[in-house]
Motif scaffolding. Structure first.
Motif, mmCIF file in Angstrom:
data_model
loop_
_atom_site.group_PDB
_atom_site.id
_atom_site.type_symbol
_atom_site.label_atom_id
_atom_site.label_comp_id
_atom_site.label_asym_id
_atom_site.label_seq_id
_atom_site.Cartn_x
_atom_site.Cartn_y
_atom_site.Cartn_z
ATOM 1 N N ASP A 145 0.826 -1.212 0.000
ATOM 2 C CA ASP A 145 0.000 0.000 0.000
ATOM 3 C C ASP A 145 0.856 1.256 0.000
ATOM 4 N N SER A 146 2.024 1.171 -0.570
ATOM 5 C CA SER A 146 2.950 2.305 -0.601
ATOM 6 C C SER A 146 2.348 3.501 -1.337
ATOM 7 N N PRO A 147 2.537 4.697 -0.793
ATOM 8 C CA PRO A 147 2.052 5.901 -1.481
ATOM 9 C C PRO A 147 2.948 6.275 -2.667
ATOM 10 N N SER A 149 5.016 5.844 -6.196
ATOM 11 C CA SER A 149 4.878 5.161 -7.479
ATOM 12 C C SER A 149 6.062 4.219 -7.668
ATOM 13 N N LYS A 189 5.091 13.224 -0.265
ATOM 14 C CA LYS A 189 4.279 12.047 0.075
ATOM 15 C C LYS A 189 4.645 11.464 1.434
ATOM 16 N N LEU A 207 8.741 0.516 2.606
ATOM 17 C CA LEU A 207 8.465 1.029 1.260
ATOM 18 C C LEU A 207 9.632 0.726 0.320
#
Length: 208
Positions: A145-147, A149, A189, A207
């Motif tokens: 669910d990493s913010p 890209s 982010k 992440l």
């Protein structure tokens, strides 16, 4: 008695190709049916060769190993393809596995391990070099669910390795200004203001 495992080798380097053919063919229980310098050279003969395992390089003249994989699986759906290459980039590893490769070894792999891997893959296993396996496991351990890209994650991983903005740009074949923009977005982010904070926050949250 068990019959020999039928093997085809597709490798453009002649010395390496003949070396593999000799080492594998000399092992008991293994039969090298044919060797080819490219997939394009092999394409019309693979069905007749009936290999159970193909040793496939990625960097080939003409059709690459990655591009060849779905073509091979279409003609020989039950054949197991074992990638044997010098390339260890995450993208190539996952592209190969997604396109039907059953295993992934680097050319630094000892000959005995390559021979063992042929039998392993024939029996349904998924042999990988240790560093490749670590990379795959590490990818699955990341926060899904990493913010960030995919590109931002890639850049932050390189930054975490100590690479400068210009080095990152050169490695990813993008403009340094594009890297700067991505890093700015990463900071926003992750709600951080420095490289160190970005790396620490990313690692704490799996992440990278």
């Amino acid at each position: 008695m068990e019959r020999d495992i039928r093997i085809v080798i597709i490798e453009d380097d002649e010395t390496i190709r003949y070396g593999y053919a000799y080492l594998v063919g000399a092992a008991e229980g293994y039969y090298v049916v044919n060797t080819y310098a490219s997939y394009d050279e092999a394409a019309n003969s693979l069905a007749a060769d009936r290999p159970e395992v193909i040793l496939l390089d990625i960097q080939l003249p003409g059709t690459s190993g990655i591009e060849a994989l779905p073509k091979i699986k279409k003609v020989l759906p039950d054949c197991h393809v074992l990638i044997l290459t010098v390339y260890e980039s995450q993208k190539q590893i996952f592209d190969a596995l997604a396109n039907g490769a059953s295993g992934y070894l680097t050319k630094a792999t000892p000959a005995t391990r390559i021979i063992e891997s042929i039998k392993e893959v024939k029996e349904g296993g998924g042999p990988m070099s240790i560093n490749i396996a670590r990379m795959v496991i590490s990818s699955f351990m990341k926060n899904q669910d990493s913010p960030l890209s995919k590109r931002e994650t890639q850049i932050l991983e390189l930054v975490a390795e100590g690479k400068s903005r210009s080095q990152v740009a050169k490695q990813l074949f993008i403009d340094p200004e594009t890297v700067r923009t991505h890093i700015k977005n990463i900071y926003l982010k992750l709600n951080v203001n420095s490289r160190a904070d970005a790396i620490r926050t990313a690692k704490d949250n799996r992440l990278i």
